[in-house]
Write an enzyme that holds these catalytic residues in place. Structure first.
Site, PDB file in Angstrom:
ATOM      1  N   CYS A  74       3.651   3.899   8.769  1.00  0.00           N
ATOM      2  CA  CYS A  74       3.777   5.210   8.137  1.00  0.00           C
ATOM      3  C   CYS A  74       4.616   6.141   9.003  1.00  0.00           C
ATOM      4  O   CYS A  74       4.319   6.346  10.177  1.00  0.00           O
ATOM      5  CB  CYS A  74       2.406   5.825   7.882  1.00  0.00           C
ATOM      6  N   GLY A 102       6.402  -2.143  -3.703  1.00  0.00           N
ATOM      7  CA  GLY A 102       5.691  -0.881  -3.856  1.00  0.00           C
ATOM      8  C   GLY A 102       6.305  -0.023  -4.925  1.00  0.00           C
ATOM      9  O   GLY A 102       5.881  -0.002  -6.069  1.00  0.00           O
ATOM     10  N   LYS A 146       1.065  -4.284   9.332  1.00  0.00           N
ATOM     11  CA  LYS A 146       2.297  -3.895   8.633  1.00  0.00           C
ATOM     12  C   LYS A 146       3.081  -2.971   9.548  1.00  0.00           C
ATOM     13  O   LYS A 146       2.553  -1.961  10.025  1.00  0.00           O
ATOM     14  CB  LYS A 146       1.996  -3.198   7.308  1.00  0.00           C
ATOM     15  N   PRO A 152       0.826  -1.208   0.000  1.00  0.00           N
ATOM     16  CA  PRO A 152       0.000   0.000   0.000  1.00  0.00           C
ATOM     17  C   PRO A 152       0.860   1.258   0.000  1.00  0.00           C
ATOM     18  O   PRO A 152       1.827   1.363   0.756  1.00  0.00           O
ATOM     19  CB  PRO A 152      -0.805  -0.122   1.300  1.00  0.00           C
ATOM     20  N   ASP A 184      12.911  -2.236  -0.996  1.00  0.00           N
ATOM     21  CA  ASP A 184      13.988  -2.241  -1.993  1.00  0.00           C
ATOM     22  C   ASP A 184      13.958  -3.413  -2.976  1.00  0.00           C
ATOM     23  O   ASP A 184      14.963  -3.657  -3.651  1.00  0.00           O
ATOM     24  CB  ASP A 184      15.373  -2.220  -1.313  1.00  0.00           C
TER      25      ASP A 184
END
EC number: 1.3.1.-
Length: 354
Positions: A105, A229, A144, A20, A207
């Site tokens: 986040c 992502g 997450k 996400p 990565d």
């Protein structure tokens, strides 16, 4: 041997997850990548529980998905247990297969209210949230996380064990701390440590931009799945390519026409999903990623950025790919673009609309 895994009774096959990303993995972007193939689990943008539980139209829009995206997880963020439970119940009622809690986040706007990676330094609050959400839903609950809040507070193993005790059924770890943001490199040894510490499935993030990189991470960590992502922003076929390699097939290599078509398809998906101006702005934000590595990519990004109508966008795409196909420099630029693509990929920038 890498193989599919299950989150309770939901098979993640192939074991690849679209990570996400706020401001990126909306329904248009997810559909574009899902159509390319290779994604075992799609996840919504992270959604504010404050907006969702107060009937903010934007938050409700972020929860929309298409049936062909399944299995589909809704990721929510917040700091109040009751609000988190209410939002999780709404996600279940909307048809989500999984509810995912964002504890990663790093944006100050999120962390200062106790959400995102702020929960990594307030484990009693995190435990209260997980237990409250677990009581409120019957579908699987996942989480997450990041390595820790700072380089001095690496606690992902402790957090993973706590989550398992609270009924969480999958842990995804991004191997950077909140302090790192997106600088440096993700520590995948921590993914290995978490995998060895818990019995539930564990996936790693950070990565992975190549087939070789994905297989190396699986070998090094023994993790169940891999999240991708930013790598998918530059290469929408990366999931399909990794799946091809998993099955012993020659990985798909997109042609120049494939790359042209994916840009046009993405713009069409955007225009079908949002007002014209918003679609143009989103196209400006992401279109350049799809041409990274091609001649004249930097000039193409500039041309798209200075376009102000649907027709201008379409004209610039046509001009660019015609020039490349004919071996002509685009707008006088002959070198291959290998620069980093400037984009809203840091959480600080991406969370501005939250």
């Amino acid at each position: 041997m890498t193989k599919p895994f299950k989150i309770r009774d939901i098979e993640i096959n192939p074991p690849l997850i679209l990570s996400p990303m706020a401001g990126v993995t909306d329904v248009a972007f997810r559909c574009l990548l899902k159509r390319r193939g290779g994604i075992g689990l799609t996840v919504s943008e992270f959604i504010s529980v404050e907006g969702l539980t107060r009937n903010n139209p934007k938050s409700w829009r972020q929860m929309r998905f298409h049936e062909y995206e399944r299995p589909f997880a809704v990721q929510i963020f917040g700091a109040q247990p009751e609000r988190m439970r209410m939002a999780a119940e709404m996600a279940q009622e909307a048809g989500a297969d999984i509810v995912d809690i964002n504890c990663g986040c790093p944006a100050p706007k999120v962390v200062k209210h106790g959400g995102g990676s702020g929960l990594l330094r307030d484990l009693p609050r995190l435990e209260a949230i997980l237990r409250e959400v677990r009581k409120g839903i019957t579908i699987p609950l996942t989480i997450k996380i990041r390595a820790g809040y700072s380089d001095r507070e690496i606690n992902c193993v402790e957090v993973a064990r706590l989550a398992e005790d609270c009924g969480v059924e999958h842990v995804a770890l991004h191997g950077r701390t909140r302090e790192q943001g997106y600088r440096g490199f993700a520590n995948w040894d921590l993914v290995r440590q978490v995998k060895e510490a818990v019995k539930i499935p564990v996936s790693g993030s950070g990565d992975v931009t190549t087939i070789e990189g994905a297989f190396q991470r699986w070998r090094e960590t023994g993790c169940d799945g891999i999240l991708i992502g930013r790598g998918a922003m530059m290469n929408p076929w990366i999931f399909r390519q990794i799946e091809d390699a998993l099955h012993g097939r020659e990985p798909f290599q997109p042609t120049l026409e494939d790359k042209r078509a994916v840009l046009l398809e993405y713009f069409e998906l955007l225009r079908d999903d949002m007002p014209e101006i918003a679609a143009i702005n989103r196209m400006k934000q992401l279109a350049g990623h799809f041409t990274k590595g091609l001649p004249g990519g930097a000039r193409f990004r500039t041309a798209i950025y200075h376009s102000h109508s649907v027709q201008e966008i379409l004209d610039r795409i046509e001009e660019y790919f015609t020039a490349i196909a004919q071996g002509r420099p685009y707008m006088g630029e002959e070198t291959t673009d290998t620069s980093d693509v400037p984009a809203l990929t840091s959480c600080d920038a991406l969370c501005e609309a939250v």
